[in-house]
Design a protein around this motif. Structure first.
Motif, mmCIF file in Angstrom:
data_model
loop_
_atom_site.group_PDB
_atom_site.id
_atom_site.type_symbol
_atom_site.label_atom_id
_atom_site.label_comp_id
_atom_site.label_asym_id
_atom_site.label_seq_id
_atom_site.Cartn_x
_atom_site.Cartn_y
_atom_site.Cartn_z
ATOM 1 N N THR A 18 -29.918 30.880 27.502
ATOM 2 C CA THR A 18 -30.303 31.144 28.902
ATOM 3 C C THR A 18 -29.829 32.521 29.353
ATOM 4 O O THR A 18 -29.607 32.751 30.537
ATOM 5 N N ARG A 19 -29.680 33.446 28.412
ATOM 6 C CA ARG A 19 -29.128 34.762 28.747
ATOM 7 C C ARG A 19 -29.950 35.493 29.797
ATOM 8 O O ARG A 19 -29.404 36.056 30.754
ATOM 9 N N LYS A 20 -31.264 35.505 29.609
ATOM 10 C CA LYS A 20 -32.104 36.260 30.534
ATOM 11 C C LYS A 20 -32.008 35.704 31.950
ATOM 12 O O LYS A 20 -31.863 36.461 32.920
ATOM 13 N N PHE A 21 -32.059 34.386 32.072
ATOM 14 C CA PHE A 21 -31.955 33.774 33.392
ATOM 15 C C PHE A 21 -30.576 34.035 33.991
ATOM 16 O O PHE A 21 -30.447 34.323 35.186
ATOM 17 N N LYS A 22 -29.554 33.960 33.150
ATOM 18 C CA LYS A 22 -28.188 34.192 33.616
ATOM 19 C C LYS A 22 -28.025 35.614 34.150
ATOM 20 O O LYS A 22 -27.421 35.847 35.200
ATOM 21 N N LEU A 23 -28.595 36.584 33.447
ATOM 22 C CA LEU A 23 -28.496 37.978 33.880
ATOM 23 C C LEU A 23 -29.249 38.205 35.191
ATOM 24 O O LEU A 23 -28.783 38.929 36.074
ATOM 25 N N LYS A 24 -30.415 37.581 35.320
ATOM 26 C CA LYS A 24 -31.190 37.730 36.554
ATOM 27 C C LYS A 24 -30.451 37.116 37.742
ATOM 28 O O LYS A 24 -30.412 37.697 38.830
ATOM 29 N N LYS A 25 -29.856 35.956 37.530
ATOM 30 C CA LYS A 25 -29.121 35.310 38.615
ATOM 31 C C LYS A 25 -27.841 36.078 38.942
ATOM 32 O O LYS A 25 -27.439 36.158 40.104
ATOM 33 N N GLN A 26 -27.210 36.650 37.921
ATOM 34 C CA GLN A 26 -26.001 37.428 38.178
ATOM 35 C C GLN A 26 -26.330 38.636 39.047
ATOM 36 O O GLN A 26 -25.577 38.980 39.962
ATOM 37 N N LEU A 27 -27.457 39.255 38.759
ATOM 38 C CA LEU A 27 -27.892 40.392 39.564
ATOM 39 C C LEU A 27 -28.123 39.961 41.010
ATOM 40 O O LEU A 27 -27.807 40.698 41.951
ATOM 41 N N GLU A 28 -28.645 38.777 41.179
ATOM 42 C CA GLU A 28 -28.871 38.240 42.523
ATOM 43 C C GLU A 28 -27.553 37.888 43.204
ATOM 44 O O GLU A 28 -27.342 38.198 44.384
ATOM 45 N N TYR A 29 -26.636 37.257 42.457
ATOM 46 C CA TYR A 29 -25.358 36.834 43.037
ATOM 47 C C TYR A 29 -24.473 38.021 43.419
ATOM 48 O O TYR A 29 -23.658 37.923 44.341
ATOM 49 N N GLU A 30 -24.625 39.135 42.703
ATOM 50 C CA GLU A 30 -23.757 40.287 42.952
ATOM 51 C C GLU A 30 -23.955 40.877 44.343
ATOM 52 O O GLU A 30 -23.104 41.624 44.832
ATOM 53 N N TYR A 38 -18.356 39.326 37.104
ATOM 54 C CA TYR A 38 -18.463 40.031 35.828
ATOM 55 C C TYR A 38 -17.555 39.438 34.747
ATOM 56 O O TYR A 38 -17.729 39.715 33.557
ATOM 57 N N LYS A 39 -16.595 38.615 35.139
ATOM 58 C CA LYS A 39 -15.642 38.059 34.179
ATOM 59 C C LYS A 39 -16.210 36.880 33.394
ATOM 60 O O LYS A 39 -15.593 36.426 32.427
ATOM 61 N N HIS A 40 -17.373 36.390 33.804
ATOM 62 C CA HIS A 40 -17.893 35.151 33.216
ATOM 63 C C HIS A 40 -19.081 35.426 32.293
ATOM 64 O O HIS A 40 -20.040 36.085 32.683
ATOM 65 N N LYS A 41 -18.999 34.909 31.089
ATOM 66 C CA LYS A 41 -20.047 35.100 30.091
ATOM 67 C C LYS A 41 -21.050 33.947 30.077
ATOM 68 O O LYS A 41 -22.207 34.132 29.723
ATOM 69 N N LYS A 42 -20.593 32.761 30.445
ATOM 70 C CA LYS A 42 -21.468 31.590 30.432
ATOM 71 C C LYS A 42 -22.058 31.359 31.818
ATOM 72 O O LYS A 42 -21.412 31.616 32.832
ATOM 73 N N TYR A 43 -23.274 30.846 31.823
ATOM 74 C CA TYR A 43 -23.939 30.602 33.103
ATOM 75 C C TYR A 43 -23.226 29.514 33.895
ATOM 76 O O TYR A 43 -23.152 29.583 35.129
ATOM 77 N N ALA A 44 -22.680 28.523 33.201
ATOM 78 C CA ALA A 44 -21.969 27.446 33.888
ATOM 79 C C ALA A 44 -20.783 28.000 34.678
ATOM 80 O O ALA A 44 -20.549 27.617 35.829
ATOM 81 N N ASP A 45 -20.033 28.919 34.060
ATOM 82 C CA ASP A 45 -18.891 29.528 34.757
ATOM 83 C C ASP A 45 -19.364 30.446 35.882
ATOM 84 O O ASP A 45 -18.740 30.519 36.944
ATOM 85 N N LEU A 46 -20.466 31.140 35.636
ATOM 86 C CA LEU A 46 -20.998 32.067 36.638
ATOM 87 C C LEU A 46 -21.417 31.332 37.902
ATOM 88 O O LEU A 46 -21.109 31.764 39.020
ATOM 89 N N ILE A 47 -22.097 30.219 37.728
ATOM 90 C CA ILE A 47 -22.617 29.502 38.891
ATOM 91 C C ILE A 47 -21.484 28.854 39.688
ATOM 92 O O ILE A 47 -21.541 28.769 40.921
ATOM 93 N N VAL A 48 -20.433 28.430 38.994
ATOM 94 C CA VAL A 48 -19.261 27.894 39.693
ATOM 95 C C VAL A 48 -18.592 28.994 40.510
ATOM 96 O O VAL A 48 -18.216 28.800 41.671
ATOM 97 N N CYS A 49 -18.462 30.169 39.900
ATOM 98 C CA CYS A 49 -17.853 31.308 40.589
ATOM 99 C C CYS A 49 -18.660 31.695 41.821
ATOM 100 O O CYS A 49 -18.094 32.023 42.869
ATOM 101 N N HIS A 50 -19.976 31.636 41.695
ATOM 102 C CA HIS A 50 -20.834 32.029 42.819
ATOM 103 C C HIS A 50 -20.726 31.047 43.978
ATOM 104 O O HIS A 50 -20.555 31.452 45.136
#
Length: 345
Positions: A18-30, A38-50
């Protein structure tokens, strides 16, 4: 949480890429200003952080280097932000710290450098990771795909030639009667003259010719537009795109160096004159402005690619319909003209 986010979270947990989706959502969350993303590599961790990030209006506890022009108008100077340090008993604003009498000039300078270095390092790590993510997003776009082909160049050239043929009947019919044919194919000259006469004598027939020209030129324009669109989307992965990202990274380094220079000058001034602690945040956001510019560009490329994949079949259906209609009207133009010349109509 959105349904698409839940779906991608489940896919990642089941081992899907799910890298592409994760990168797109990270760009949105930023856009929220969350520097922990930026510290999270996995989407699960990223979405919790957001979703655990509290996007409140307390800007004074954020990193001032992340300043955005849409923040509260009262937020304008770096000395308004709160700081913490092992040598300080409480959390205080930078201005309050500079006005403390408990520290001599050397200690004040040391603490100030520690605080600023933390802000600079935090933003530097975040911006570097964000740049790497932007580069990876473009790399994930397929450079070539058998599924997404450009329209035919042959039909493009054919439509231009056929449109030009009718236009010459209107504007320069003599150009359709080359000298080397005179005497050899005399009937050809007669046919051209008959068609030209029809254009003057029969208004609706002249209109039919204009329609044929319009449709042929319309197809050529649409064909060229789609070809250039697909080519431009593909070209974002070529060597030139890599060079563009290299230049962007150098621009970011230069901007951060300029930012560091402003902060060093600031330290030199306020250590000697604490009353001059005001520093407009707009002077420090050069890297942030550049990064937002790069993000907007990559998002534009992503949107163009998504639009292409979504409407590819529709575009080509319209293109084929345009060509078939143009070709039918072209044939009809000459067939009806021939029938009128022969007196069949």
């Amino acid at each position: 949480m959105k349904s698409s986010e839940e779906l991608m979270l489940l896919l990642e947990l089941n081992g899907f890429d799910t890298r592409k989706f994760k990168l797109k959502k990270q760009l949105e969350y930023e856009k929220t200003g969350n520097l922990e993303l930026y510290k999270h590599k996995k989407y699960a961790d990223l979405i919790v952080c957001h979703y655990t990030f509290n996007e409140d209006a307390d800007f004074y506890h954020r990193n001032p280097l992340t300043y955005q022009v849409n923040w509260n108008q009262e937020v304008r100077s770096m000395d308004q932000f709160h700081i913490t340090h092992p040598d300080l008993d409480n959390e205080i604003t930078l201005k309050e710290f500079l006005n403390l009498k408990d520290f001599n000039q050397v200690n004040r300078e040391s603490i100030l450098y520690d605080v600023l270095d933390n802000w600079v390092e935090e933003y530097r790590e975040s911006s570097i990771t964000q740049m790497e993510n932007l580069r990876e997003m473009v790399k994930l776009l397929p450079k070539k795909s058998k599924k997404y082909k450009k329209p035919s160049k042959i039909t493009f050239l054919t439509s231009v030639i056929l449109a030009l043929l009718i236009m010459l009947l209107y504007k320069a019919p003599d150009s359709l009667k080359p000298s080397f044919l005179i005497g050899m194919l005399s009937f050809w000259e007669t046919i051209i003259d008959d068609y030209v006469q029809l254009l003057y004598d029969v208004p609706w027939y002249s209109f039919l010719g204009n329609v044929a020209i319009f449709l042929m030129i319309g197809y050529a324009v649409l064909n060229n537009f789609i070809s250039r669109y697909i080519r431009d989307v593909r070209s974002e992965k070529n060597k030139r795109a890599e060079q563009t990202f290299d230049k962007w990274e150098q621009d970011m380094k230069d901007s951060r160096l300029k930012q560091a220079g402003i902060l060093e000058d600031y330290v030199d001034i306020v250590v000697k004159n604490p009353d001059k602690s005001e520093l407009e945040l707009k002077q420090l956001i050069g890297p942030s402005i550049l990064l937002d510019k790069f993000k907007d560009y990559v998002q534009m490329i992503e949107k163009r690619y998504d639009w292409m994949t979504k409407y590819y079949k529709t575009m080509f259906r319209l293109l084929r319909l345009e060509y078939v209609l143009a070709f039918v009207v072209f044939i009809l133009f000459f067939a009806v003209g021939f029938a009128l010349i022969r007196g069949w109509i």
